[in-house]
Design a protein around this motif. Sequence first.
Motif, PDB file in Angstrom:
ATOM      1  N   LEU A  29       3.151   9.134   9.173  1.00 22.03           N
ATOM      2  CA  LEU A  29       3.434  10.482   8.660  1.00 22.03           C
ATOM      3  C   LEU A  29       2.176  11.302   8.431  1.00 22.03           C
ATOM      4  CD1 LEU A  29       6.207   9.530   6.065  1.00 22.03           C
ATOM      5  CD2 LEU A  29       6.547  10.696   8.260  1.00 22.03           C
ATOM      6  N   CYS A  30       1.029  10.663   8.398  1.00 24.33           N
ATOM      7  CA  CYS A  30      -0.185  11.371   8.006  1.00 24.33           C
ATOM      8  C   CYS A  30      -1.370  10.773   8.748  1.00 24.33           C
ATOM      9  CB  CYS A  30      -0.374  11.228   6.491  1.00 24.33           C
ATOM     10  SG  CYS A  30      -1.832  12.064   5.837  1.00 24.33           S
ATOM     11  N   ALA A  31      -2.229  11.634   9.300  1.00 28.73           N
ATOM     12  CA  ALA A  31      -3.374  11.149  10.062  1.00 28.73           C
ATOM     13  C   ALA A  31      -4.339  10.376   9.171  1.00 28.73           C
ATOM     14  CB  ALA A  31      -4.109  12.335  10.709  1.00 28.73           C
ATOM     15  N   ARG A  32      -4.504  10.844   7.953  1.00 33.38           N
ATOM     16  CA  ARG A  32      -5.406  10.132   7.024  1.00 33.38           C
ATOM     17  C   ARG A  32      -4.753  10.081   5.645  1.00 33.38           C
ATOM     18  NH1 ARG A  32     -10.917  10.773   4.080  1.00 33.38           N
ATOM     19  NH2 ARG A  32     -11.861   8.770   4.559  1.00 33.38           N
ATOM     20  N   PRO A  33      -3.910   9.065   5.422  1.00 27.95           N
ATOM     21  CA  PRO A  33      -3.203   8.987   4.137  1.00 27.95           C
ATOM     22  C   PRO A  33      -4.183   8.824   2.980  1.00 27.95           C
ATOM     23  CG  PRO A  33      -2.330   7.385   5.738  1.00 27.95           C
ATOM     24  CD  PRO A  33      -3.615   7.906   6.296  1.00 27.95           C
ATOM     25  N   ALA A  34      -3.789   9.340   1.834  1.00 24.67           N
ATOM     26  CA  ALA A  34      -4.580   9.159   0.609  1.00 24.67           C
ATOM     27  C   ALA A  34      -3.971   7.980  -0.147  1.00 24.67           C
ATOM     28  CB  ALA A  34      -4.541  10.430  -0.232  1.00 24.67           C
ATOM     29  N   GLU A  40       0.837  -1.204   0.000  1.00 24.50           N
ATOM     30  CA  GLU A  40       0.000   0.000   0.000  1.00 24.50           C
ATOM     31  C   GLU A  40       0.867   1.248   0.000  1.00 24.50           C
ATOM     32  OE1 GLU A  40      -4.144  -0.471   2.157  1.00 24.50           O
ATOM     33  OE2 GLU A  40      -2.459  -0.674   3.530  1.00 24.50           O
ATOM     34  N   ILE A  41       0.522   2.171  -0.885  1.00 24.39           N
ATOM     35  CA  ILE A  41       1.302   3.417  -1.009  1.00 24.39           C
ATOM     36  C   ILE A  41       0.333   4.584  -0.988  1.00 24.39           C
ATOM     37  CG2 ILE A  41       2.756   4.753  -2.599  1.00 24.39           C
ATOM     38  CD1 ILE A  41       3.593   1.720  -3.481  1.00 24.39           C
ATOM     39  N   ALA A  42       0.723   5.634  -0.288  1.00 22.57           N
ATOM     40  CA  ALA A  42      -0.190   6.776  -0.141  1.00 22.57           C
ATOM     41  C   ALA A  42       0.529   8.088  -0.392  1.00 22.57           C
ATOM     42  CB  ALA A  42      -0.795   6.797   1.258  1.00 22.57           C
ATOM     43  N   VAL A  43      -0.253   9.076  -0.816  1.00 23.60           N
ATOM     44  CA  VAL A  43       0.210  10.461  -0.781  1.00 23.60           C
ATOM     45  C   VAL A  43       0.003  10.926   0.661  1.00 23.60           C
ATOM     46  CG1 VAL A  43      -0.162  12.806  -1.636  1.00 23.60           C
ATOM     47  CG2 VAL A  43      -0.466  10.846  -3.185  1.00 23.60           C
ATOM     48  N   VAL A  44       1.080  11.373   1.304  1.00 21.93           N
ATOM     49  CA  VAL A  44       0.956  11.782   2.699  1.00 21.93           C
ATOM     50  C   VAL A  44       1.093  13.284   2.896  1.00 21.93           C
ATOM     51  CG1 VAL A  44       1.635   9.542   3.635  1.00 21.93           C
ATOM     52  CG2 VAL A  44       3.398  11.266   3.179  1.00 21.93           C
ATOM     53  N   LEU A  96       5.242  10.646  -0.969  1.00 18.86           N
ATOM     54  CA  LEU A  96       4.609   9.331  -0.964  1.00 18.86           C
ATOM     55  C   LEU A  96       5.258   8.494   0.126  1.00 18.86           C
ATOM     56  CD1 LEU A  96       4.624   8.340  -4.776  1.00 18.86           C
ATOM     57  CD2 LEU A  96       2.857   9.565  -3.504  1.00 18.86           C
ATOM     58  N   ALA A  97       4.462   7.627   0.733  1.00 16.13           N
ATOM     59  CA  ALA A  97       5.031   6.694   1.707  1.00 16.13           C
ATOM     60  C   ALA A  97       4.269   5.385   1.633  1.00 16.13           C
ATOM     61  CB  ALA A  97       4.967   7.284   3.115  1.00 16.13           C
ATOM     62  N   ALA A  98       4.940   4.310   2.034  1.00 12.29           N
ATOM     63  CA  ALA A  98       4.364   2.970   1.938  1.00 12.29           C
ATOM     64  C   ALA A  98       3.910   2.473   3.310  1.00 12.29           C
ATOM     65  CB  ALA A  98       5.385   2.007   1.343  1.00 12.29           C
ATOM     66  N   GLY A  99       2.786   1.790   3.311  1.00 11.22           N
ATOM     67  CA  GLY A  99       2.320   1.030   4.473  1.00 11.22           C
ATOM     68  C   GLY A  99       2.282   1.816   5.778  1.00 11.22           C
ATOM     69  N   ASP A 100       2.840   1.214   6.827  1.00 11.05           N
ATOM     70  CA  ASP A 100       2.768   1.836   8.154  1.00 11.05           C
ATOM     71  C   ASP A 100       3.525   3.155   8.217  1.00 11.05           C
ATOM     72  OD1 ASP A 100       1.148  -0.120   9.129  1.00 11.05           O
ATOM     73  OD2 ASP A 100       2.794  -1.327   9.965  1.00 11.05           O
ATOM     74  N   ARG A 101       4.531   3.284   7.352  1.00  7.27           N
ATOM     75  CA  ARG A 101       5.277   4.560   7.308  1.00  7.27           C
ATOM     76  C   ARG A 101       4.302   5.688   6.944  1.00  7.27           C
ATOM     77  NH1 ARG A 101       8.483   7.316   9.147  1.00  7.27           N
ATOM     78  NH2 ARG A 101      10.414   8.139   8.281  1.00  7.27           N
ATOM     79  N   ALA A 102       3.388   5.416   6.027  1.00  2.00           N
ATOM     80  CA  ALA A 102       2.397   6.429   5.639  1.00  2.00           C
ATOM     81  C   ALA A 102       1.504   6.777   6.825  1.00  2.00           C
ATOM     82  CB  ALA A 102       1.562   5.922   4.463  1.00  2.00           C
ATOM     83  N   LEU A 137       8.359   2.626  -5.158  1.00  5.63           N
ATOM     84  CA  LEU A 137       7.908   2.184  -3.842  1.00  5.63           C
ATOM     85  C   LEU A 137       7.300   0.781  -3.920  1.00  5.63           C
ATOM     86  CD1 LEU A 137       8.546   5.071  -2.957  1.00  5.63           C
ATOM     87  CD2 LEU A 137       6.421   5.085  -1.662  1.00  5.63           C
ATOM     88  N   LEU A 138       6.629   0.489  -5.015  1.00  5.58           N
ATOM     89  CA  LEU A 138       6.046  -0.853  -5.178  1.00  5.58           C
ATOM     90  C   LEU A 138       7.117  -1.936  -5.163  1.00  5.58           C
ATOM     91  CD1 LEU A 138       3.309  -0.648  -7.989  1.00  5.58           C
ATOM     92  CD2 LEU A 138       2.980  -1.057  -5.547  1.00  5.58           C
ATOM     93  N   THR A 139       8.292  -1.612  -5.693  1.00  7.71           N
ATOM     94  CA  THR A 139       9.352  -2.624  -5.738  1.00  7.71           C
ATOM     95  C   THR A 139       9.893  -2.932  -4.349  1.00  7.71           C
ATOM     96  OG1 THR A 139      11.157  -1.030  -5.939  1.00  7.71           O
ATOM     97  CG2 THR A 139      10.153  -1.814  -8.004  1.00  7.71           C
ATOM     98  N   GLY A 140       9.612  -2.051  -3.393  1.00  8.49           N
ATOM     99  CA  GLY A 140      10.151  -2.258  -2.059  1.00  8.49           C
ATOM    100  C   GLY A 140      11.527  -1.640  -1.875  1.00  8.49           C
ATOM    101  N   ASP A 141      12.071  -1.022  -2.913  1.00  6.23           N
ATOM    102  CA  ASP A 141      13.387  -0.388  -2.807  1.00  6.23           C
ATOM    103  C   ASP A 141      13.341   0.916  -2.024  1.00  6.23           C
ATOM    104  OD1 ASP A 141      14.584  -2.370  -4.170  1.00  6.23           O
ATOM    105  OD2 ASP A 141      14.839  -1.274  -6.055  1.00  6.23           O
ATOM    106  N   ALA A 142      12.149   1.438  -1.808  1.00 13.88           N
ATOM    107  CA  ALA A 142      12.033   2.700  -1.090  1.00 13.88           C
ATOM    108  C   ALA A 142      10.741   2.687  -0.288  1.00 13.88           C
ATOM    109  CB  ALA A 142      12.024   3.868  -2.080  1.00 13.88           C
ATOM    110  N   ASP A 143      10.758   3.367   0.846  1.00 15.94           N
ATOM    111  CA  ASP A 143       9.542   3.494   1.661  1.00 15.94           C
ATOM    112  C   ASP A 143       8.951   4.891   1.578  1.00 15.94           C
ATOM    113  OD1 ASP A 143       9.519   0.891   2.590  1.00 15.94           O
ATOM    114  OD2 ASP A 143      10.834   1.361   4.288  1.00 15.94           O
ATOM    115  N   THR A 144       9.787   5.869   1.215  1.00 17.36           N
ATOM    116  CA  THR A 144       9.308   7.248   1.088  1.00 17.36           C
ATOM    117  C   THR A 144       9.851   7.839  -0.211  1.00 17.36           C
ATOM    118  OG1 THR A 144      11.233   7.999   2.343  1.00 17.36           O
ATOM    119  CG2 THR A 144       9.156   7.772   3.566  1.00 17.36           C
ATOM    120  N   ALA A 145       9.079   8.722  -0.795  1.00 19.03           N
ATOM    121  CA  ALA A 145       9.541   9.398  -2.013  1.00 19.03           C
ATOM    122  C   ALA A 145       9.069  10.840  -1.994  1.00 19.03           C
ATOM    123  CB  ALA A 145       9.015   8.693  -3.256  1.00 19.03           C
TER     124      ALA A 145
END
Lengths: 313, 354
Positions: B224-229, B9-13, B215-221, B102-110
């Motif tokens: 970083l954000c109360a309600r990730p998109a 899962e990836i979100a705009v935070v 952007l951030a993935a999963g729990d990192r999102a 981020l989908l590849t798992g090479d990064a958690d934040t962008a």
Amino acid sequence: MPEVLKAPLVVEFPFTRSLGPVQSAFLTGLRERVVLGVRASDGRVLVPPVEYDPVTAEEIRDLVEIAPTGTVTTWAWNHAPRRGQPLTTPFAWALVRLDGADTALLHALDAPGPDAVRTGMRVRVRWAEERTGAITDIACFEPYDGEAPRLTGATGEFEDPVTGIVAAARLDYTYSPGRAQTAYIDALGGRRTVGERCPSCRKVYVPPRGACPTCGVATDEQVEVGPRGTVTTFCIVNIKAKNLDIEVPYVYAHIALDGAGLALHGRIGGIPYDEVRMGLRVEPVWTEGARYPDHYRPTGEPDADYDTYKELL
Amino acid sequence: MTSAPRDREIAVVAFAQTAHRRTSEELSEVEMLMPVLHEVLDRTGLKTADIDFTCSGSSDYLAGRAFSFTLALDGVGAWPPISESHVEMDGAWALYEAWTKLLTGDADTALVYSYGKSSPGPVRDVLTRQLDPYYVAPLWPDSVALAALQAQALIDAGDTDEPALAAVATRNREAASANPHAQLKGAVAQGDYLVRPLRTGDCPPIGDGAAAVILAAGDRARELCARPAWIRGIDHRIEAHGLGVRDLTDSPSTRLAAERAGAFERPVDTAELHAPFTAQEIVLRKALRLDDGVHVNPSGGALAANPIMAAGLIRLGEAAARIHRGESDRALAHATSGPCLQQNLVAVLEGEPR
Ligand SMILES: [Zn+2]
């Protein structure tokens, strides 16, 4: 804050583009007042023709002559022609499906006014008087109600085919270097060199660009650096550049001005090229009316100790 | 490196943008961009060093300067070396690249940013340089002319008329009244024909601006954000470059991208459409099957602010920000590039159920 500098900037580029076999046949055809399309694998005739089938991506070469008459499929009235456009008087942009084609070609349509243009109207090619093998060999379209002229029997084989075009372009800008570089250029006018210090890492950037690339923050404290500096590294240029009035070989160097946090570029003069060395102390030489130093020459001081500039290499 | 589950899962935070203006000549590109980068980082509490991947979108042709994006990198603090990429396109496509990273798992934040200064040059002419160089660009058909051809095709097809186009302009610019970043807002005269049938009011303002998202993935999102998109899907599609090959009254590429992004699985409540010209909103509404119940362009859209190369990323940012604020639960964001909606990107964003 002093006024930000502005200057006209003209970007011109004459790209030389080579043509594939289908584009070559089409543009050569225009030179010979013939319009050619290409048959796609689904049987459609594409005009202007492409070299690869838009559906299957297979290479296609089956050229078909079509008429220089056709029908407007959509249009837009351009009352204020811009530079480079096909006509200097008001005209319609039109997509025209030529008789025998299944797709439409974009070009200008010469008509007295928007009321004289409608979708579905009949038009024909007006050929340019001088033709070179380019899309502009069609001067424009013009209204035409008559019969389609007889086809010439062209096959796409021409003597002396066009194999390339020169795509000339010109764009005019008003360049503004922004706050930091304006201050730098203004200072050069007084033969001073001004950098900017990063509030975070304290490094002095020259020329300043307004941001510290390490910290990603604005640099805003102006600091005068130089005029003397140290050669940190250099190269010897052996090939004369076009339009450059400097005898080769000469030395181009990185020069860390005293007080600067990184080195800038400059030519070294006043010393034989093979005696330039890392650590050489230099100073700028200005010529009358110049806006930046012409070159840097040795100051005669002892060479700088390597440890004083090793971080600036 | 973490391994990437397919359903990562990836979100705009976070999202930030400049105030878009007719000119920003007192600022270099990096000077214009930097406050936006700081603002978007501040929203998450992240520092440059915390960002795993940086991707940007811009075009050298706007300002007439080669490799201008490398200078803009000063604003993100590119030393010591960072993992970075650039697209010579709207920042929406940079966001797409970051999303795949981020989908590849090479990064958690962008960090994704884009900017455009249209003020230095003649943007209508500048955009002709993206056209087919053999058959089209030598005729210099400017961006308004090409949009006008599309508008006339829609009028001929009975899909719209000039009063309906004016209503699109009015609705967008009224919506922009609530947007402090917009350049044109409130009542704007429909004006004279620029290229008939398009009037000045049917066309976007010319302006300078920048935008950035994180952007951030999963729990990192969630940290970083109360309600990730959450980005439920993104897809982008391109159509033939030959305008005479396409049906200008339709946008099959938008429809296909929306289908692949999952837009038709459930209704959306909000749509941010990148339609710089009024007639293009008509095309997009049809392609995306948006009915009157969908809140279209609450930001005012590109008719209110159109910083080239950033306006598409702003659509994604505005849609995400509405989810962050709890004003939307499921939003569609669209970005376009090229003449007459040649290329289209669609993303579907969702907030967690409340
Ligand atoms: Zn610093």
